[in-house]
Design a protein around this motif. Sequence first.
Motif: not given
Length: 68
Positions: A44-68
Motif C-alpha cells: 500500500e505504501a508504494e502505491l500511495a507514494e507512486a500516486g498515479t496509474v502511470d507511476d504504478v505502471v512504472a513501479l511494476l515494470a521496475a519490479k518485474q525487471t529486478t525480479a527477472a
Amino acid sequence: MRGWVDLGDDITPTTPFTDLDLDSLVLVELAVILSRTYRVPVDEAELAEAGTVDDVVALLAAKQTTAA
C-alpha cells in the motif's frame, strides 16, 4: 476499467489518487491484486507514494525487471 465504469473525461492515467479519494483500504486491495497478477511484491505504501496509474505502471515494470 473504462469499459466497466464511466470514469468521465477528467480522469486520466496521471490523475493523482488523492483526487480520486482512494483510501488506504482501496490501496491495500489494489496492492494484493497487483501482487497476485504480476507476481511481484507491492504494498500500500508504494502505491500511495507512486500516486498515479502511470507511476504504478512504472513501479511494476521496475519490479518485474529486478525480479527477472
